[in-house]
Motif scaffolding. Structure first.
Motif, PDB file in Angstrom:
ATOM      1  N   GLY A  54     -58.189 -28.593  -4.082  1.00 48.60           N
ATOM      2  CA  GLY A  54     -58.088 -29.040  -2.700  1.00 48.60           C
ATOM      3  C   GLY A  54     -56.809 -29.798  -2.421  1.00 48.60           C
ATOM      4  N   GLY A  55     -55.971 -29.988  -3.428  1.00 46.12           N
ATOM      5  CA  GLY A  55     -54.700 -30.675  -3.228  1.00 46.12           C
ATOM      6  C   GLY A  55     -53.585 -29.699  -2.895  1.00 46.12           C
ATOM      7  N   ASP A  74     -53.267 -38.584  -7.611  1.00 47.42           N
ATOM      8  CA  ASP A  74     -54.526 -38.053  -7.067  1.00 47.42           C
ATOM      9  C   ASP A  74     -54.307 -36.979  -6.000  1.00 47.42           C
ATOM     10  N   GLU A  75     -53.082 -36.858  -5.493  1.00 46.57           N
ATOM     11  CA  GLU A  75     -52.774 -35.825  -4.498  1.00 46.57           C
ATOM     12  C   GLU A  75     -52.272 -34.536  -5.150  1.00 46.57           C
ATOM     13  N   THR A  76     -52.143 -34.535  -6.468  1.00 45.07           N
ATOM     14  CA  THR A  76     -51.523 -33.417  -7.167  1.00 45.07           C
ATOM     15  C   THR A  76     -52.525 -32.302  -7.432  1.00 45.07           C
ATOM     16  N   ALA A  77     -52.179 -31.092  -7.025  1.00 37.56           N
ATOM     17  CA  ALA A  77     -53.004 -29.924  -7.336  1.00 37.56           C
ATOM     18  C   ALA A  77     -52.717 -29.423  -8.739  1.00 37.56           C
ATOM     19  N   ALA A  78     -51.427 -29.417  -9.135  1.00 43.20           N
ATOM     20  CA  ALA A  78     -51.092 -28.842 -10.440  1.00 43.20           C
ATOM     21  C   ALA A  78     -49.773 -29.389 -10.960  1.00 43.20           C
ATOM     22  N   THR A 134     -53.063 -35.071 -16.301  1.00 43.99           N
ATOM     23  CA  THR A 134     -53.741 -34.183 -15.360  1.00 43.99           C
ATOM     24  C   THR A 134     -55.251 -34.387 -15.394  1.00 43.99           C
ATOM     25  N   GLU A 135     -55.795 -34.679 -16.549  1.00 41.17           N
ATOM     26  CA  GLU A 135     -57.235 -34.956 -16.622  1.00 41.17           C
ATOM     27  C   GLU A 135     -57.588 -36.239 -15.874  1.00 41.17           C
ATOM     28  N   GLN A 136     -56.741 -37.243 -15.973  1.00 41.26           N
ATOM     29  CA  GLN A 136     -57.003 -38.509 -15.297  1.00 41.26           C
ATOM     30  C   GLN A 136     -56.973 -38.366 -13.780  1.00 41.26           C
ATOM     31  N   THR A 137     -56.194 -37.438 -13.263  1.00 40.13           N
ATOM     32  CA  THR A 137     -56.022 -37.289 -11.822  1.00 40.13           C
ATOM     33  C   THR A 137     -56.740 -36.062 -11.262  1.00 40.13           C
ATOM     34  N   ASP A 138     -57.477 -35.348 -12.108  1.00 35.02           N
ATOM     35  CA  ASP A 138     -58.192 -34.133 -11.697  1.00 35.02           C
ATOM     36  C   ASP A 138     -57.243 -33.051 -11.180  1.00 35.02           C
TER      37      ASP A 138
END
Length: 378
Positions: A111-112, A166-170, A197-201
């Protein structure tokens, strides 16, 4: 001449076998580029050739909504070869298409919108992948590209921690940068990327278009650090010269990837080549062979030309030699005077990406030729 053409090299090629290519007059060349790593098993490998021939005689093409045995075998081979947890396969036709799909999948699943990429990275030339490719000369003529892309220095874990939020998609990066100059990151960098990346989903996309298929000494370069991404992209050597690519995805990506498709995805002939290529690489333990011959090649290069170049770096049979003068002139001398075909990686790096079937005798020939060219004896 109308249409678009590549800058032509002064050598016309007619056929190939193993690590060798042959010109119009049957002149023999040692292929140390494999057309950008597209022929890991060498030219006209009998297992791949026979698989293609058999499939051509049965069914040349049918769109992917029709189940066919060749595609099922290719998917099964990729699922078996994938890092654990990446058993969802989407087949396509090229590396840029695989990366394009990975970026779309990541945005849909998270969703980012923000994409983090690395300086000196190269991920392809279609509009989405191009937006994550570093060089301005590739991007500028086609602006505006997709927005919300941030570049960070390659190998800098602190920069990753600052950029991937937290705004990062990838986050998309190469385990070893190819086009950017054969750059290896410091040990622990991929693990840091995985942790952040795991910490920020966010999704971690590892572009193994060039590093995959055994080139670095492991089937996938990420295995050297034991890191499993959310999406692994592969292409180039996947079908030993036929146009093929794939995105290998974790369940959480595959379950929410949105709508994506391609007419030629998983065509029967290409699928037959994928299955034959992967099966042969695994059965003949070609990644380990590439690691051994690559170590030998680097050791011999350091002994023979180490003082004449700025740096020798790489992993397995993915070797970059940073030279003190223009790489293109050296490459021309290698081709015309020593019948060795190699590649540039930027203006100052000679890139060696030979078929993985190269042996130590072939490596000795490369070292001898480079020593002569760098010593001005060509």
């Amino acid at each position: 001449m109308s249409g678009f053409v590549h800058a032509e090299k002064p050598i016309r090629l007619e056929r190939g076998e193993g690590v060798h290519l042959y010109g119009e007059n049957d002149d023999e060349y040692l292929d140390c580029g494999a057309s950008y790593a597209c022929a890991p098993l060498g030219h006209t490998h009998p297992a791949v050739t026979e698989a293609i021939r058999e499939q051509l005689e049965r069914l040349t093409f049918v769109q992917a909504s029709y189940p066919v045995a060749a595609r099922e075998r290719a998917n099964a081979a990729l699922e078996a070869a994938a890092p654990e947890g990446l058993e969802n396969v989407w087949l396509c036709n090229s590396g840029t298409e695989a990366n394009e799909a990975a970026l779309k999948f990541a945005r849909s699943a998270t969703g980012g919108s923000k994409i983090v990429a690395t300086m000196q990275g190269f991920h392809g030339r279609t509009m989405g992948a191009l937006a994550t490719t570093w060089k301005n000369e590739y991007r500028d003529p086609y602006e505006p590209l997709i927005g919300d892309v941030e570049f960070v220095p390659y190998g800098d874990s602190e920069a990753l921690a600052d950029a991937v939020d937290d705004e990062t998609a990838a986050l998309i990066l190469e385990p070893v940068q190819g086009e950017g100059g054969i750059n290896r990151p410091p040990e622990g960098y991929l693990a840091a990327a995985r942790e952040q990346t795991e910490q920020t989903d966010a999704a971690l996309i590892l572009d193994e278009v060039q590093t995959g298929m055994g080139r670095t000494g492991e089937l996938w370069a990420c295995k050297h650090e034991g890191v499993v991404p959310d999406v692994l992209t592969t292409a180039k050597g996947l079908a030993n010269g036929l146009p093929a690519g794939a995105a290998l995805c974790a369940d959480w990506i595959a379950e929410s990837h949105g709508s994506h498709n391609s007419t030629f995805s998983g065509g029967p002939v290409v699928s037959a080549a994928i299955d034959a290529t992967l099966s042969t690489l695994v059965e003949e333990e070609m990644p380990a062979h590439a690691g051994d011959v690559g170590d030998y090649l680097e050791t011999e290069l350091r002994a023979a030309v180490g003082d004449d170049v700025r740096e020798i770096r790489g992993m397995g049979l993915m070797v970059g030699i940073e030279v003190k003068r223009g790489a293109n002139r050296l490459l021309r001398d290698l081709a015309l005077d020593h019948s060795i075909l190699a590649l540039p990686a930027g203006r100052s790096v000679v890139r060696l990406l030979p078929p993985l079937v190269m042996d130590e005798e072939d490596a000795d020939r490369v070292v001898e030729a480079l020593a002569a060219v760098l010593g001005g004896e060509s």
